[in-house]
Design a protein around this motif. Structure first.
Motif, short mmCIF file in Angstrom:
data_model
loop_
_atom_site.label_atom_id
_atom_site.label_comp_id
_atom_site.label_asym_id
_atom_site.label_seq_id
_atom_site.Cartn_x
_atom_site.Cartn_y
_atom_site.Cartn_z
N LEU A 41 1.17 -1.13 0.11
CA LEU A 41 -0.30 0.05 -0.13
C LEU A 41 0.92 1.33 0.04
O LEU A 41 1.89 1.42 0.60
CB LEU A 41 -0.94 -0.04 1.27
N PHE A 42 0.28 2.10 -0.68
CA PHE A 42 1.29 3.56 -1.04
C PHE A 42 2.49 3.61 -1.59
O PHE A 42 3.37 4.42 -1.24
CB PHE A 42 1.25 4.33 0.51
N GLY A 43 3.06 2.23 -1.91
CA GLY A 43 4.24 2.33 -2.67
C GLY A 43 5.44 2.01 -1.57
O GLY A 43 6.30 2.14 -1.66
N LEU A 44 4.87 1.67 -0.08
CA LEU A 44 5.76 1.49 0.68
C LEU A 44 6.92 0.17 0.58
O LEU A 44 6.53 -0.63 -0.03
CB LEU A 44 5.10 1.12 2.16
N GLY A 45 8.06 0.18 1.04
CA GLY A 45 8.95 -0.76 1.15
C GLY A 45 8.19 -2.22 2.04
O GLY A 45 7.31 -1.92 2.74
#
Length: 247
Positions: A185-189
């Motif tokens: 989600l949200f391009g998180l690691g």
């Protein structure tokens, strides 16, 4: 295991074949043998390192299989014993145990009925909590984009039967799934995303425990929610985890 062992046996010859290959780029040819890679020795080292691990894996799988067979045998024995005991009592469970104390027959009957009502109420409340928890986590995990949301939500529901330990195992599984999945989600690691999933679970569980569980269990057992919370606190203070389960 057999497949892996056969593959390892063939690994040195496969590497030797690679060593004999020729890379062709347009008019140019590059024989890999000119690089003196000695891949045969590398293959032997890989085989000698991995074979002990595969042997241990075989032992572990054998132990698991024998343990599963023991569990199945024990379960079959329990079912057979239960069948013969019920057959002896003509299928009437209430005749399995009888306690006759002169002058207290009526009291014992009343106690038995009350305990039966409490036990059924407890199971009914727990099943309700399992369902509510599963629905809440199914919605929550879908919002967070966690894979296998349905299975993980059902797991969180049944974890309610095991205080503390069930919740800890559930959070650990959530962390692994979130860490290993490809999309976040949200391009998180992967690691920050897994920590976020765990944090949301840690915030949601106290809400369920303090706001939903006392109300549901109180209605099922005909007890005030405050009385349930006080009982849990007293049981935990006196006997720790055992006191929590008994309360």
């Amino acid at each position: 295991i057999n497949f892996l062992q056969n593959t390892l046996d063939d690994l040195p010859s496969m590497l030797e074949d690679i060593n004999e290959q020729v890379i062709i780029i347009g008019p140019l040819e590059y024989p890999l043998s000119n690089l003196n890679l000695n891949l045969d020795t590398v293959g032997q080292e890989i085989v000698s390192s991995i074979q002990p691990i595969i042997s241990q894996l075989g032992s572990i799988l054998t132990s698991i299989a024998s343990g599963a067979a023991s569990v199945v045998a024990a379960l079959f024995l329990v079912i057979m014993l239960a069948y013969f005991i019920l057959l002896e009592n003509r299928g009437k469970p209430y005749q399995l145990f009888s306690l006759d104390i002169p002058g207290y027959e009526y009291d014992l009957i009343q106690m038995g009925r009350e305990l039966e009502r409490i036990w059924k109420g407890y199971l009914r409340g727990q099943i309700t909590m399992v369902s509510i928890t599963a629905v809440i986590y199914f919605i929550l995990l879908n919002i967070l984009g966690v894979r296998f949301a349905l299975g993980l939500a059902v797991m969180a529901g049944f974890a309610r039967f095991i205080p503390w330990v069930g919740t800890a195992v559930t959070w650990f599984v959530y962390f692994l799934v979130a860490l290993l999945q490809s999309t976040t989600l949200f391009g998180l690691g992967s690691f920050p995303y897994a920590l976020m999933v765990i944090a949301v679970g840690m915030l949601m569980d106290p809400v369920i425990d303090s706001m939903i569980t006392p109300k549901v269990m109180g209605n099922a057992l005909r007890l005030h929610p405050a009385f349930l919370l006080v009982g849990i606190i007293i049981g935990t203070t006196w006997l720790g985890f055992v006191g929590l389960v008994l309360a």
